[in-house]
Design a protein around this motif. Structure first.
Motif, mmCIF file in Angstrom:
data_model
loop_
_atom_site.group_PDB
_atom_site.id
_atom_site.type_symbol
_atom_site.label_atom_id
_atom_site.label_comp_id
_atom_site.label_asym_id
_atom_site.label_seq_id
_atom_site.Cartn_x
_atom_site.Cartn_y
_atom_site.Cartn_z
ATOM 1 N N ASN A 36 3.341 7.201 -5.792
ATOM 2 C CA ASN A 36 1.793 6.774 -5.427
ATOM 3 C C ASN A 36 0.879 7.912 -5.766
ATOM 4 O O ASN A 36 0.601 8.831 -5.986
ATOM 5 C CB ASN A 36 1.115 6.685 -4.378
ATOM 6 N N ASP A 38 -3.579 8.318 -4.983
ATOM 7 C CA ASP A 38 -5.234 7.500 -4.121
ATOM 8 C C ASP A 38 -5.540 8.617 -4.657
ATOM 9 O O ASP A 38 -5.881 10.016 -4.680
ATOM 10 C CB ASP A 38 -4.103 7.732 -2.769
ATOM 11 N N LYS A 81 -5.897 3.444 -5.444
ATOM 12 C CA LYS A 81 -4.381 3.467 -5.470
ATOM 13 C C LYS A 81 -3.830 3.202 -6.299
ATOM 14 O O LYS A 81 -3.815 1.505 -6.792
ATOM 15 C CB LYS A 81 -3.792 2.991 -3.987
ATOM 16 N N PHE A 82 -2.986 3.866 -6.780
ATOM 17 C CA PHE A 82 -2.199 3.343 -7.944
ATOM 18 C C PHE A 82 -0.617 3.649 -7.921
ATOM 19 O O PHE A 82 -0.052 5.040 -7.583
ATOM 20 C CB PHE A 82 -2.821 4.419 -9.958
ATOM 21 N N ARG A 83 -0.171 3.085 -8.330
ATOM 22 C CA ARG A 83 1.348 2.969 -8.558
ATOM 23 C C ARG A 83 1.893 3.057 -10.254
ATOM 24 O O ARG A 83 1.809 2.693 -10.137
ATOM 25 C CB ARG A 83 1.870 1.767 -8.123
ATOM 26 N N ILE A 84 2.505 5.056 -9.987
ATOM 27 C CA ILE A 84 3.228 4.887 -11.340
ATOM 28 C C ILE A 84 3.742 4.801 -11.658
ATOM 29 O O ILE A 84 5.519 5.412 -10.818
ATOM 30 C CB ILE A 84 2.206 6.354 -11.936
#
Length: 94
Positions: A36, A38, A81-84
């Motif tokens: 994640n 943020d 918020k990103f989920r890589i």
């Protein structure tokens, strides 16, 4: 960016999206890792409107209305918020 969604009517990310993505790629790719990211942000009205307009909710409301909603109550503090998710070539072992 729940704070922006509350002000502008943006849609939220549906439950289980990451799992459905991994499953749909399973015949071609293998999940490698995920993390994640943020990023805290403070956005003013025009920036808020631009972000909201990039998503599907932005195309369900007139740009003038979206700009008006985004400008209400001044700047907003939020978190992007990103989920890589990293995948490698090759079918999963499932």
């Amino acid at each position: 960016m729940a704070e922006i969604a509350a002000r502008t009517g943006m849609l939220s990310i549906e439950e289980g999206k990451a799992e459905r993505l991994a499953e749909s790629l399973g015949g071609y790719f293998r999940a490698n890792s995920a993390y994640n990211l943020d990023m805290p942000l403070t956005l003013k009205g025009s920036e808020l409107a631009d972000i909201a307009y990039m998503g599907p909710a932005g195309h369900h409301i007139k740009p003038e209305e979206l700009a008006q909603l985004a400008a209400a109550d001044g700047p907003v503090a939020t978190t992007a918020k990103f989920r890589i998710s990293l995948f490698t070539v090759g079918a999963s072992a499932s």
